[in-house]
Design a protein around this motif. Sequence first.
Motif, mmCIF file in Angstrom:
data_model
loop_
_atom_site.group_PDB
_atom_site.id
_atom_site.type_symbol
_atom_site.label_atom_id
_atom_site.label_comp_id
_atom_site.label_asym_id
_atom_site.label_seq_id
_atom_site.Cartn_x
_atom_site.Cartn_y
_atom_site.Cartn_z
ATOM 1 N N GLY A 1 64.911 60.729 80.827
ATOM 2 C CA GLY A 1 63.694 60.457 80.877
ATOM 3 C C GLY A 1 62.727 60.159 79.700
ATOM 4 O O GLY A 1 61.776 60.269 80.201
ATOM 5 N N GLU A 2 63.052 60.934 78.389
ATOM 6 C CA GLU A 2 62.332 61.249 77.785
ATOM 7 C C GLU A 2 61.856 59.804 76.568
ATOM 8 O O GLU A 2 61.308 59.114 76.658
ATOM 9 N N ARG B 1 63.109 57.139 77.730
ATOM 10 C CA ARG B 1 62.745 55.616 78.695
ATOM 11 C C ARG B 1 60.895 55.852 78.967
ATOM 12 O O ARG B 1 60.964 54.134 79.216
ATOM 13 N N ARG B 2 60.625 56.836 79.826
ATOM 14 C CA ARG B 2 59.163 57.255 79.429
ATOM 15 C C ARG B 2 58.591 55.942 77.705
ATOM 16 O O ARG B 2 57.431 55.457 77.633
ATOM 17 N N LYS B 3 59.253 56.333 76.550
ATOM 18 C CA LYS B 3 58.923 55.822 75.545
ATOM 19 C C LYS B 3 59.600 54.056 75.735
ATOM 20 O O LYS B 3 58.030 53.356 75.382
ATOM 21 N N SER C 1 56.868 52.228 78.368
ATOM 22 C CA SER C 1 55.802 52.143 77.553
ATOM 23 C C SER C 1 55.329 51.114 76.268
ATOM 24 O O SER C 1 54.212 50.996 76.312
#
Length: 346
Positions: free
Chosen positions: A40-41, A43-45, A48
């Motif tokens: 999750g961490e 993929r968020r980066k 973005s």
Amino acid sequence: MSQSLLRIQLLKKLWVHLTPKEAFGLSSPDKIQRSGQTLGEVRRKELSHILTIERQLHELRRGHASLDPTGKIIRSAEIRDIREVKFASIIENSDQIEVEQESLPDIAKMISNAEEVYRYDALERLLRLQKLYLLTERIILGLEVAEIDKGALDRRWFNRWKINASESSNGALQQLWARILVRELINPGTTSLRALEYLSYFGLEDAENLNKLGGWACGDFIYRSALQALPRVFDSALFEQLEEQGIVRGVYGKVLSKTLLSQSEDHFTCDLKLAGKLLNISSNQPRPELHVPAYMITSIGRELISLVNATADMEYLEAMVQDLHARGMSVTLSDKPESTRHTHII
């Protein structure tokens, strides 16, 4: 095999089909796991970063920014001046300004410009595909899977999917394309090239119409008289369009009928499936069949409808029951037993 293992297997199957160039800037789940980071961490980066690149690409296209020799993006001071000062100055002094004649570009400059346009278009399509891959991954992680066909995606099919899907910028349609890919990963050959071609012309309204059809479809037909009994629901223009698209038949010309065959020799009984509902139609009379007026759904229409997980239109369902009662039939309505969730996942 447990659900978590099946999801992992499906994720690996997705990433096996992506080339390093297509996944440039994205990390595979295996690589993320080895790094000790959470999916999750990371993929968020990555998402973005994709959105940032999309904004920068938009600025480059509009001439609001440019790239320096090192590849860094810089905002154009001249454009800011034009936006903030020059337009106002031109308007105020329009009577005193002579229009300068710009020289026309030669072929070398036109070629250079065309190459730049092509590069921008290619990057835009790649960014859309990367977002679709991340969306596909997220759908897989929330999916209940019964089994996975280990066969690889057909190369021609996947290439066609990428061409068509990369042209879609609408969020709802991107969801549709991502879920089609999930279906194909689970069971290659589920969606035909012909269906992909149809979907490439679809807009948001077409996707919404598919959902409507899914709420009316009883297998390969729509109960015509029941739908026409609902003036607020029935849209003749919609059905004319659907016949022109080759999705339904029986709108123009002779009224078609659907023959419902009895599943018993002693008395008439027939089951109809409508979205999440099951209708049992019965009569004490030992009749072999029942004919009802219908819009017939073509093979491509059935395939397209199978892509949506529609909810039964209860007003239409009630009109069906009333029409069948008028034909001397008894009707029992129940919820259809759930099958594996990957059959209809959109």
